[in-house]
Design an enzyme around this catalytic site. Structure first.
Site, PDB file in Angstrom:
ATOM      1  N   CYS A  28       1.217  28.869 -15.272  1.00 46.10           N
ATOM      2  CA  CYS A  28       0.750  29.384 -17.003  1.00 46.10           C
ATOM      3  C   CYS A  28       0.154  28.127 -17.633  1.00 46.10           C
ATOM      4  CB  CYS A  28       1.520  30.079 -17.466  1.00 46.10           C
ATOM      5  SG  CYS A  28       1.969  31.666 -16.713  1.00 46.10           S
ATOM      6  N   GLU A  29      -0.728  27.735 -17.032  1.00 49.26           N
ATOM      7  CA  GLU A  29      -1.582  26.526 -17.643  1.00 49.26           C
ATOM      8  C   GLU A  29      -3.240  26.518 -17.291  1.00 49.26           C
ATOM      9  OE1 GLU A  29      -0.547  23.808 -19.662  1.00 49.26           O
ATOM     10  OE2 GLU A  29       1.717  24.611 -19.428  1.00 49.26           O
ATOM     11  N   PRO A  71       0.885  -1.136   0.007  1.00 51.65           N
ATOM     12  CA  PRO A  71       0.167   0.050   0.023  1.00 51.65           C
ATOM     13  C   PRO A  71       0.737   1.252   0.200  1.00 51.65           C
ATOM     14  CG  PRO A  71       0.330  -1.008   2.421  1.00 51.65           C
ATOM     15  CD  PRO A  71       0.892  -1.921   1.410  1.00 51.65           C
ATOM     16  N   TYR A  79       1.156  11.016  -3.257  1.00 54.23           N
ATOM     17  CA  TYR A  79       1.353  11.601  -4.494  1.00 54.23           C
ATOM     18  C   TYR A  79       1.493  12.972  -4.686  1.00 54.23           C
ATOM     19  CZ  TYR A  79       0.601   6.505  -5.257  1.00 54.23           C
ATOM     20  OH  TYR A  79       0.888   5.250  -5.171  1.00 54.23           O
TER      21      TYR A  79
END
Ligand code: PLP
Length: 447
Positions: free
Chosen positions: A360-361, A291, A389
């Site tokens: 900048c996306e 896990p 993550y």
């Protein structure tokens, strides 16, 4: 999104995960520390983990799996901070690694090589050599070509390589397409029907110690039924191999146990343990699980500050100082993390905001959140369930430095990774000799 008070929490979530987060006098606490107090000392954005939440999760899982004598190897990819690894390692946890870098991290955290398993479809020869040289417990073989490489390396080192075959059981994990790994056509594992021939070939090689099989069908599984399907297929394969006189003594059951991203209870680990018990524990093999998310995900906050407010179309938008490079899951998987104000005034005005980062996306959007207190510039917020993550997937896109990570234990906190500087980043780069000479002397003092 607000945390439940103690009684509500007990009623709704008998599990453990969120007991380490609470509001006291309107201030968000992680264990015994006010998150605002940490943010006064450390510039936002930063990650902040609760040691107790991680330890409690490990102990609960170990307890539930106890009757099947299953050992736990934490998937380092979920959170690879050495201090987090040491916390788990000191509790007796092994590690599942997928690169040479993760191998060094696990060793740096004090994990014994005898508690390491090495997964991944593209292990380099250098990584395999190093793993064998340190005496790794198990390498999970993902292709016939990799099997040949491991055998050749083991021969040249004069060592026996302990291997298991990672099987692709062709089971739909019923999770996000980008984190499904056990369906035919996914790049992972070896098709079930190819295993018997490869197993025989490997057992005939004196350089290989063939211990058994592995499976990992995907990540963030909330419905546990795919585990049952995969483990039943694995058990059938063990019977087939044994009927052909092959030795199968070890099964690695993978990771993937999901968490609730709204501070709910998530899947029942007792049920997960029961599935293991009912499918594979009677076939007399050593068992391992891997896990990642479940052990560390709920333990982490990404603490951020509002830079500016603006209206985009009809939507009130808060631009925060954390961005997709710090926490990639929303832009990569359309994941939604809960948001907690660091200061929550009961009964105050609330509003809906779209929270976006500075990158900048167009995809640098965390989501639209109802019920937030009226925000002003400088207000602090935390994205919850960010322990897995998050930091481990961060990048330096837009030349944004990797942010600090902090561990809280009771009423104390410690920076367990300092924030990168632009000097750290520029130090890796150089002009080519034919380019004009550099006049920029000191990057470190520029910002
Ligand atoms: N084991 C392997 C081989 C993996 O690829 C992964 C992640 O995808 C894991 C374990 C851990 O998964 P999770 O964090 O969902 O438990």
């Amino acid at each position: 999104m607000t945390l439940l008070n103690g009684n509500e929490r007990a009623a709704r979530s008998p599990a453990l995960h969120h007991d380490s987060f609470s509001y006291e006098s309107g201030q968000l606490f992680i264990e015994g520390m006010s998150v605002n107090e940490i943010a006064d000392a450390i510039p936002t954005p930063f990650y902040c983990y609760s040691a107790a939440t991680i330890s409690n999760a490990y102990r609960l899982l170990a307890d539930k799996l106890g009757s099947s004598r299953t050992s736990i190897c934490f998937a380092v990819k979920a959170n690879s901070n050495v201090s987090v690894l040491r916390l788990l390692s000191d509790l007796g946890c092994g590690m599942d690694i997928v690169s040479g870098g993760e191998l060094e991290r696990a060793l740096a955290a004090g994990t014994q090589p005898s508690k390491l398993v090495f997964s991944g479809v593209g292990k380099t020869r250098a990584e395999i050599s190093r793993a064998l040289a340190v005496g790794i417990h198990q390498i999970n073989v993902e292709s016939p070509a990799e099997l040949d490489a491991i055998r050749d390396i083991a021969r040249s080192l004069g060592r026996r390589a302990p291997i298991v075959f990672r099987v692709n059981p062709d089971v739909d994990a019923k999770t996000h397409a980008k984190i499904s790994t056990g369906k035919k056509g996914d790049k992972f594992g070896i098709a079930l029907e190819e295993i018997p021939e490869l197993y025989a070939k490997a057992e005939a090689s004196p350089e290989l110690d063939v211990a058994g099989l592995a499976v990992h069908i995907g990540s963030q599984l909330l419905d546990l039924s795919p585990y049952r399907a995969a483990y039943e297929r694995l058990a059938d394969l063990v019977k087939t191999l044994r009927s052909r006189s092959h030795q199968v003594r070890r099964l690695d059951l993978g990771g993937g146990l999901g968490i609730s991203y709204d501070f709910g209870a998530g899947p029942d680990v007792g049920e997960y343990a029961k599935i293991i018990e009912e499918t594979v524990s009677s076939i007399d093999c050593e068992l391992t699980v891997e896990p990642g998310r479940w052990l560390v995900g709920p333990a982490g906050l990404l603490v951020t500050e509002v830079l500016y407010l603006k209206n985009t179309g009809n939507m009130a938008t808060a631009i925060v100082d954390a961005a997709m490079n710090d926490l990639m899951r929303p832009s990569l998987y359309s994941a939604v993390h809960p948001v907690l104000p660091l200061q929550n005034i009961d009964g105050g005005d609330s509003s809906t905001y779209q929270l976006v980062g500075p990158v900048c996306e167009t995809s640098d959007v965390f989501g639209s959140y109802e019920g937030l207190p009226k925000l002003r510039e400088g207000a602090r917020l935390a994205f919850g369930c960010a322990g897995a993550y998050g930091a481990s997937m961060a990048s330096t896109y837009n030349s944004r430095d990797l942010i600090a990570e902090v561990l809280v234990d009771g009423a104390q906190f410690r920076v367990i990774r300092r924030r990168q500087t632009i000097g750290d980043l520029l130090a890796l780069e150089a002009d080519a000799p034919w380019q004009s000479s550099n006049t920029y002397a000191d990057a470190a003092t520029a910002l």
